[in-house]
Design a protein around this motif. Structure first.
Motif, PDB file in Angstrom:
ATOM      1  N   LYS A 257       0.852  -1.184   0.000  1.00  6.08           N
ATOM      2  CA  LYS A 257       0.000   0.000   0.000  1.00  6.08           C
ATOM      3  C   LYS A 257       0.887   1.234   0.000  1.00  6.08           C
ATOM      4  O   LYS A 257       2.111   1.133  -0.016  1.00  6.08           O
ATOM      5  CB  LYS A 257      -0.896  -0.014   1.234  1.00  6.08           C
ATOM      6  N   PHE A 258       0.266   2.402  -0.010  1.00  6.26           N
ATOM      7  CA  PHE A 258       1.017   3.649   0.066  1.00  6.26           C
ATOM      8  C   PHE A 258       1.755   3.693   1.402  1.00  6.26           C
ATOM      9  O   PHE A 258       1.144   3.522   2.457  1.00  6.26           O
ATOM     10  CB  PHE A 258       0.074   4.843  -0.072  1.00  6.26           C
ATOM     11  N   ASP A 259       3.062   3.917   1.339  1.00  4.17           N
ATOM     12  CA  ASP A 259       3.854   3.840   2.561  1.00  4.17           C
ATOM     13  C   ASP A 259       4.730   5.056   2.812  1.00  4.17           C
ATOM     14  O   ASP A 259       5.484   5.090   3.780  1.00  4.17           O
ATOM     15  CB  ASP A 259       4.721   2.566   2.550  1.00  4.17           C
ATOM     16  N   GLN A 260       4.672   6.043   1.950  1.00  8.35           N
ATOM     17  CA  GLN A 260       5.395   7.290   2.142  1.00  8.35           C
ATOM     18  C   GLN A 260       4.377   8.427   2.032  1.00  8.35           C
ATOM     19  O   GLN A 260       3.577   8.447   1.096  1.00  8.35           O
ATOM     20  CB  GLN A 260       6.486   7.476   1.093  1.00  8.35           C
ATOM     21  N   TRP A 261       4.452   9.391   2.962  1.00  6.99           N
ATOM     22  CA  TRP A 261       3.428  10.427   3.027  1.00  6.99           C
ATOM     23  C   TRP A 261       4.047  11.810   3.133  1.00  6.99           C
ATOM     24  O   TRP A 261       5.089  11.994   3.761  1.00  6.99           O
ATOM     25  CB  TRP A 261       2.524  10.197   4.237  1.00  6.99           C
ATOM     26  N   GLY A 262       3.372  12.777   2.521  1.00  6.72           N
ATOM     27  CA  GLY A 262       3.746  14.165   2.704  1.00  6.72           C
ATOM     28  C   GLY A 262       3.148  14.706   3.983  1.00  6.72           C
ATOM     29  O   GLY A 262       2.424  14.011   4.697  1.00  6.72           O
ATOM     30  N   GLN A 263       3.417  15.974   4.241  1.00  3.84           N
ATOM     31  CA  GLN A 263       2.964  16.578   5.487  1.00  3.84           C
ATOM     32  C   GLN A 263       1.535  17.097   5.400  1.00  3.84           C
ATOM     33  O   GLN A 263       0.912  17.405   6.413  1.00  3.84           O
ATOM     34  CB  GLN A 263       3.900  17.738   5.887  1.00  3.84           C
ATOM     35  N   GLY A 264       1.016  17.185   4.190  1.00  2.26           N
ATOM     36  CA  GLY A 264      -0.358  17.640   4.005  1.00  2.26           C
ATOM     37  C   GLY A 264      -0.442  19.128   3.713  1.00  2.26           C
ATOM     38  O   GLY A 264       0.412  19.914   4.111  1.00  2.26           O
ATOM     39  N   THR A 265      -1.489  19.494   3.006  1.00  6.56           N
ATOM     40  CA  THR A 265      -1.762  20.902   2.720  1.00  6.56           C
ATOM     41  C   THR A 265      -3.263  21.153   2.906  1.00  6.56           C
ATOM     42  O   THR A 265      -4.093  20.350   2.492  1.00  6.56           O
ATOM     43  CB  THR A 265      -1.299  21.291   1.303  1.00  6.56           C
ATOM     44  N   GLN A 266      -3.583  22.260   3.550  1.00 10.51           N
ATOM     45  CA  GLN A 266      -4.989  22.554   3.887  1.00 10.51           C
ATOM     46  C   GLN A 266      -5.700  23.163   2.695  1.00 10.51           C
ATOM     47  O   GLN A 266      -5.192  24.092   2.044  1.00 10.51           O
ATOM     48  CB  GLN A 266      -5.047  23.523   5.073  1.00 10.51           C
TER      49      GLN A 266
END
Length: 119
Positions: free
Chosen positions: A105-114
């Motif tokens: 599955k997806f295993d690397q993530w960014g910090q997110g943007t609102q």
């Protein structure tokens, strides 16, 4: 490891558009696919779209099909999410993710943007 940095979030009125960008760096040759997810306030994270690293396969969730489009710029190792006809219920933190070769599955993530959509 793969580093992911999202940008392009912000505030927009209902009916407007935004384009989110995700810049991938590090061991990008280990990426199998990239995706976009979002997490509205008080709710679980939701899958939005997926694109193969070669851009040969693209999938959009039914909830955003026809309004959101995922794409990839191979020369820049960037992935984009074009969001049109935004609605207040699209308000969420949007995350970019990578699925590496060998990962289930997806295993690397960014910090997110609102993203905030006002009526």
């Amino acid at each position: 490891q793969v580093q992911l940095v999202e940008s392009g979030g912000g505030s927009v009125q209902s009916g407007g558009s935004l384009r989110l960008s995700c810049a991938a760096s590090g061991r990008t040759n280990s990426i199998l696919a990239m995706g976009w997810f979002r997490q509205p306030p008080g709710k679980e994270r939701e899958f939005l779209a997926r694109i193969g690293w070669s851009a040969s396969t693209i999938l959009h969730a039914d909830s955003v099909k026809g309004r959101f489009t995922i794409s990839r710029d191979k020369t820049m190792n960037n992935v984009y999410l074009q969001m049109n006809i935004l609605k207040p219920e699209d308000t969420a933190v949007y995350y970019c993710a990578a699925q590496r070769v060998g990962a289930a599955k997806f295993d690397q993530w960014g910090q997110g943007t609102q993203v905030t959509v006002s009526s």
